[in-house]
Design a protein around this motif. Structure first.
Motif, mmCIF file in Angstrom:
data_model
loop_
_atom_site.group_PDB
_atom_site.id
_atom_site.type_symbol
_atom_site.label_atom_id
_atom_site.label_comp_id
_atom_site.label_asym_id
_atom_site.label_seq_id
_atom_site.Cartn_x
_atom_site.Cartn_y
_atom_site.Cartn_z
ATOM 1 N N PRO A 1 0.791 -0.922 -0.042
ATOM 2 C CA PRO A 1 0.065 0.014 0.068
ATOM 3 C C PRO A 1 1.001 1.262 -0.030
ATOM 4 O O PRO A 1 0.247 2.436 -0.182
ATOM 5 C CB PRO A 1 -0.739 -0.265 1.448
ATOM 6 C CG PRO A 1 0.100 -0.871 2.038
ATOM 7 C CD PRO A 1 0.549 -2.025 1.340
ATOM 8 N N ILE A 2 1.988 1.147 0.207
ATOM 9 C CA ILE A 2 3.141 2.178 0.307
ATOM 10 C C ILE A 2 3.638 2.541 -1.092
ATOM 11 O O ILE A 2 4.197 1.784 -1.423
ATOM 12 C CB ILE A 2 4.107 2.400 1.108
ATOM 13 C CG1 ILE A 2 3.661 1.994 2.807
ATOM 14 C CG2 ILE A 2 4.989 3.333 1.071
ATOM 15 C CD1 ILE A 2 2.793 3.082 3.262
ATOM 16 N N VAL A 3 3.332 3.598 -1.801
ATOM 17 C CA VAL A 3 3.670 4.029 -3.042
ATOM 18 C C VAL A 3 4.464 4.955 -3.229
ATOM 19 O O VAL A 3 4.029 6.300 -2.880
ATOM 20 C CB VAL A 3 2.260 4.002 -4.067
ATOM 21 C CG1 VAL A 3 2.764 4.129 -5.593
ATOM 22 C CG2 VAL A 3 1.455 2.698 -3.965
ATOM 23 N N GLY A 4 5.588 4.983 -3.701
ATOM 24 C CA GLY A 4 6.566 5.983 -3.825
ATOM 25 C C GLY A 4 6.317 6.702 -5.504
ATOM 26 O O GLY A 4 5.269 6.412 -6.121
ATOM 27 N N ALA A 5 7.007 7.591 -5.654
ATOM 28 C CA ALA A 5 7.166 8.205 -7.054
ATOM 29 C C ALA A 5 7.649 7.359 -8.062
ATOM 30 O O ALA A 5 8.860 6.714 -8.094
ATOM 31 C CB ALA A 5 7.710 9.570 -7.091
ATOM 32 N N MET A 6 6.728 6.744 -9.181
ATOM 33 C CA MET A 6 7.141 5.841 -10.327
ATOM 34 C C MET A 6 7.995 6.642 -11.116
ATOM 35 O O MET A 6 7.735 7.713 -11.533
ATOM 36 C CB MET A 6 5.868 5.425 -10.719
ATOM 37 C CG MET A 6 5.144 4.702 -10.034
ATOM 38 S SD MET A 6 5.655 3.204 -8.918
ATOM 39 C CE MET A 6 5.819 2.070 -10.374
ATOM 40 N N LEU A 7 9.211 5.826 -11.597
ATOM 41 C CA LEU A 7 10.072 6.533 -12.404
ATOM 42 C C LEU A 7 10.133 5.764 -13.656
ATOM 43 O O LEU A 7 9.605 4.662 -13.794
ATOM 44 C CB LEU A 7 11.393 6.169 -11.789
ATOM 45 C CG LEU A 7 11.816 6.685 -10.546
ATOM 46 C CD1 LEU A 7 13.272 6.418 -9.984
ATOM 47 C CD2 LEU A 7 11.638 8.231 -10.529
ATOM 48 N N ASP A 8 10.124 6.725 -14.819
ATOM 49 C CA ASP A 8 9.901 6.098 -16.279
ATOM 50 C C ASP A 8 11.726 5.363 -16.644
ATOM 51 O O ASP A 8 12.621 5.924 -16.890
ATOM 52 C CB ASP A 8 9.577 7.088 -17.098
ATOM 53 C CG ASP A 8 9.444 6.711 -18.444
ATOM 54 O OD1 ASP A 8 9.790 5.499 -18.815
ATOM 55 O OD2 ASP A 8 8.974 7.666 -19.436
ATOM 56 N N ALA A 9 11.276 4.159 -16.784
ATOM 57 C CA ALA A 9 12.349 3.517 -17.306
ATOM 58 C C ALA A 9 12.246 3.055 -18.760
ATOM 59 O O ALA A 9 13.099 2.096 -19.268
ATOM 60 C CB ALA A 9 12.709 2.272 -16.752
ATOM 61 N N GLY A 10 11.390 3.766 -19.465
ATOM 62 C CA GLY A 10 11.232 3.533 -20.983
ATOM 63 C C GLY A 10 10.001 2.760 -21.163
ATOM 64 O O GLY A 10 9.384 2.158 -20.243
ATOM 65 N N PRO A 11 9.492 2.945 -22.415
ATOM 66 C CA PRO A 11 8.247 2.219 -22.977
ATOM 67 C C PRO A 11 7.958 0.773 -22.558
ATOM 68 O O PRO A 11 7.014 0.158 -22.392
ATOM 69 C CB PRO A 11 8.017 2.494 -24.288
ATOM 70 C CG PRO A 11 9.217 2.793 -24.883
ATOM 71 C CD PRO A 11 10.032 3.223 -23.866
ATOM 72 N N LYS A 12 9.206 0.124 -22.452
ATOM 73 C CA LYS A 12 8.984 -1.554 -22.498
ATOM 74 C C LYS A 12 10.609 -2.117 -22.018
ATOM 75 O O LYS A 12 11.529 -1.262 -21.904
ATOM 76 C CB LYS A 12 8.968 -2.220 -23.642
ATOM 77 C CG LYS A 12 9.951 -2.017 -24.815
ATOM 78 C CD LYS A 12 9.770 -2.694 -26.094
ATOM 79 C CE LYS A 12 10.566 -2.441 -27.225
ATOM 80 N NZ LYS A 12 10.548 -3.043 -28.464
ATOM 81 N N LEU A 13 10.423 -3.203 -21.188
ATOM 82 C CA LEU A 13 11.526 -3.983 -20.715
ATOM 83 C C LEU A 13 11.781 -5.451 -21.895
ATOM 84 O O LEU A 13 10.602 -6.041 -21.914
ATOM 85 C CB LEU A 13 11.593 -4.399 -19.437
ATOM 86 C CG LEU A 13 11.303 -3.172 -18.475
ATOM 87 C CD1 LEU A 13 11.493 -3.715 -16.966
ATOM 88 C CD2 LEU A 13 12.327 -2.084 -18.672
ATOM 89 N N THR A 14 12.785 -5.713 -22.138
ATOM 90 C CA THR A 14 13.129 -6.848 -22.959
ATOM 91 C C THR A 14 13.759 -7.955 -22.244
ATOM 92 O O THR A 14 14.654 -7.621 -21.639
ATOM 93 C CB THR A 14 13.951 -6.258 -24.328
ATOM 94 O OG1 THR A 14 13.335 -5.228 -25.048
ATOM 95 C CG2 THR A 14 13.973 -7.520 -25.356
ATOM 96 N N VAL A 15 12.961 -9.083 -22.417
ATOM 97 C CA VAL A 15 13.304 -10.200 -21.702
ATOM 98 C C VAL A 15 13.878 -11.298 -22.685
ATOM 99 O O VAL A 15 13.083 -11.777 -23.388
ATOM 100 C CB VAL A 15 12.230 -10.740 -20.747
ATOM 101 C CG1 VAL A 15 12.888 -12.034 -20.009
ATOM 102 C CG2 VAL A 15 11.994 -9.527 -19.743
ATOM 103 N N THR A 16 15.251 -11.558 -22.591
ATOM 104 C CA THR A 16 15.700 -12.684 -23.704
ATOM 105 C C THR A 16 16.203 -13.982 -22.908
ATOM 106 O O THR A 16 16.896 -13.952 -21.731
ATOM 107 C CB THR A 16 16.911 -11.854 -24.413
ATOM 108 O OG1 THR A 16 16.368 -10.911 -24.784
ATOM 109 C CG2 THR A 16 17.493 -13.068 -25.435
#
Length: 569
Positions: free
Chosen positions: A360-375
């Motif tokens: 329930p504790i939510v900090g400030a969300m940071l933008d790490a780009g539109p997507k993450l790629t998993v390989t």
């Protein structure tokens, strides 16, 4: 003719407005734990503080009780319990349209009772509750009944800081724990603070070990608020040590204490360094990236001659969050993977969730780009950023096909087949608007086996349950977990434990299992294809660090759990 109906329409409108203003009670929970009423610890204790939820319960602006004796009518609101053929007016601490704070009079009889709220001259329909002598709830820093407990480290009469990862206790140190629900007092609950040891047969469990208790009774500050004073057991340390209170077979909500050999900042076993905690304790913020790759392999009994169906559900989630000191110390971040080995925590849910609920504790969300790629060995997949929450998630496998010969189903997540098979995986983002480019690497192992799976079919909550395994590796960590859901009561409870892989066995104690309800399927619904009781074990990886610009801490983890349906009794 038209004129004759105008007054009737007006009367109908008036009646509709009157009906809409009638108070409606939708819930009544322990103020500290918020334990759901369908759970074993969801009954309401004599003399305890409760929160009543609903609509039209009180004034639009909150009314607060200002002095002792506390009122039984506040802001035009009154609440009453009918029990044992008599009425008992609740003592009120605050009132607002959506919620009422109250204290149950200590002389209310135990057993089934009916709760009503009156406001604006109208009374709600009866709402069924159950009154017990004792059911303790622990106040928590997130004010939601989970995460770090509201507990004070006793250094001196004038120095009693709140326990947190920035201010941990020492083994052997005295702790004052705050909660409500120890039991009734002999005097008037409305009169004010009523300190004095109640003598309740209480067991405080720190990391599943009993603590020495010095006091258990009302606080000296407030009506309905309890304190338990105890000594931290020796030989225990950890930044997220599970803490519960047991009275008979009723176990409180599961919370945490931070314990280090010398007190102070606590970082051992977490992804934080002491420098990270020093930064945030000095007024700075901490930016944390968290990535988890997860497989749940769930076995379902198809009944008759159809045998067993196994679904492998592969999911991934990530978030990048900036925390202040207040947010970090109240947060559950890192708690699951930072439990001391050999200990367990419990959680609750109003739906059929089998994992820890969202923090329930939510900090400030940071933008790490539109997507993450998993390989990984089976190719490349993407985790997309949700515009509303700012977090990343993806379902890489729907679990199908799992029946030999069944083809993949077009349009199903991940093409239907498993993705997180053993091997090396990388997660990268390119670069985000705030978080710089990174590349995290994880290795998913194989050869892990749950060796007593076939014999674990019925869980006796009062007896504990042993789990055994092989192939975990000397330095690995094994998770043991389970969940039970009462579909009729819409309440579920789960547990999550960690043990060293080389131990090859772990017994989940009764003090943990008693927090779960018996599993009950919804009316007309069989429990075999959608098990309302599940247990399992799996490998949980240690956090792997990764770095990026504008990120103080980056951790990637993997968990793989084998689950099966069971009966929880």
């Amino acid at each position: 003719m038209k004129n004759r109906f105008l007054p009737l329409f007006g009367l109908a409108g008036l009646l509709a407005a009157t009906a809409a203003a009638q108070p409606v009670v939708t819930g009544a929970l322990n103020t500290a734990s918020y334990a759901l009423s369908g759970l074993p610890n969801g009954s309401l204790a004599q003399g305890s503080m409760i929160a009543i939820f609903g609509r039209n319960l009180g004034p639009a602006s909150i009314a607060l009780a200002q002095s002792f004796p506390l009122p039984r009518n506040l802001g035009g609101t009154a609440a009453r319990l009918t029990a044992g053929g008599a009425n008992y007016d609740l003592i009120l601490t605050y009132s607002v349209a959506s919620q009422v704070g109250a204290i149950i009079p200590s002389n209310t009889p135990v057993g089934a009772a009916q709760l009503t709220v009156t406001f604006g001259g109208q009374t709600s329909a009866n709402f069924a509750v159950n009154i017990v002598r004792s059911s303790f709830g622990i106040f928590t820093a997130n004010q939601g009944g989970s995460g770090p407990a509201i507990a004070q480290n006793f250094n001196s009469q004038t120095d009693q800081p709140i326990n947190s990862i920035l201010n941990a206790a020492r083994p052997g140190q005295t702790i004052t724990l705050w909660g409500t629900g120890l039991g009734p007092i002999s005097g008037d609950d409305a009169a004010g603070a009523a300190p004095g040891d109640l003598g309740t047969a209480v067991e405080v469990l720190v990391g599943n070990r009993p603590a020495t208790i010095r006091y258990r009774g009302r606080s000296g500050c407030c009506a309905g608020v309890d304190q338990i004073v105890f000594d931290v057991p020796t030989g225990i340390q950890g930044c997220y040590v599970p803490l519960t209170v047991r009275i008979g077979n009723i176990v409180s909500n599961s919370t945490y204490l931070a314990i280090t050999p010398n007190g102070g900042r606590c970082s051992a076993g977490t992804p934080f360094s002491d420098a990270d905690l020093q930064k945030v304790s000095s007024g700075g913020t901490l930016s944390i990236g968290s990535i988890n790759l997860n497989r749940n392999a769930i076995k379902f009994s198809l009944g008759g001659s159809f045998g067993t169906l196994e679904l492998k559900l592969d999911n991934a989630a990530a978030s990048f969050v900036r925390f202040t000191a207040a947010q970090l110390t109240a947060s559950q971040f890192a708690a699951g993977n930072a439990l001391p080995l050999g200990s367990c925590l419990t959680f609750s849910s109003s739906d059929q969730a089998t994992s820890l609920p969202p923090d329930p504790i939510v900090g400030a969300m940071l933008d790490a780009g539109p997507k993450l790629t998993v390989t990984g060995p089976l190719g490349t997949r993407e985790m997309l950023r949700d515009a509303a929450s700012g977090s990343y998630s993806a379902s890489f496998s729907s679990g199908t096909p799992s029946i030999p010969g069944l083809p993949s189903i077009p349009g199903m997540p991940g093409g239907g087949g498993p993705f997180f098979d053993a091997g090396a995986f990388t997660i990268d983002n390119g670069a985000g608007a705030v978080v710089g480019g990174f590349r995290a690497q994880l290795t998913i192992p194989g050869n892990f086996t749950w060796t007593n799976e076939n014999s674990v079919n019925t869980i006796n909550r009062a007896a504990g349950q042993e789990f055994t395994w092989s192939g975990a590796g000397a330095n690995s960590t094994v998770s043991i977990q389970g969940f039970s859901f009462d579909a009729a009561a819409r309440a579920g409870g789960g547990f999550f434990c960690l043990e060293r892989g080389s131990a090859n066995r772990f017994t989940v104690p009764a003090s943990v299992l008693l927090a779960l309800p018996r599993n009950v399927a919804a009316p007309g619904q069989g429990s075999e294809l959608t098990p309302t009781g599940q247990v399992g074990i799996g490998l949980t990886s240690d956090p792997v660090r990764f770095t990026a610009n504008n990120l103080d801490v980056g951790v990637a983890t993997h968990s793989a759990t084998s689950l099966k349906g069971v009966n929880v009794q």
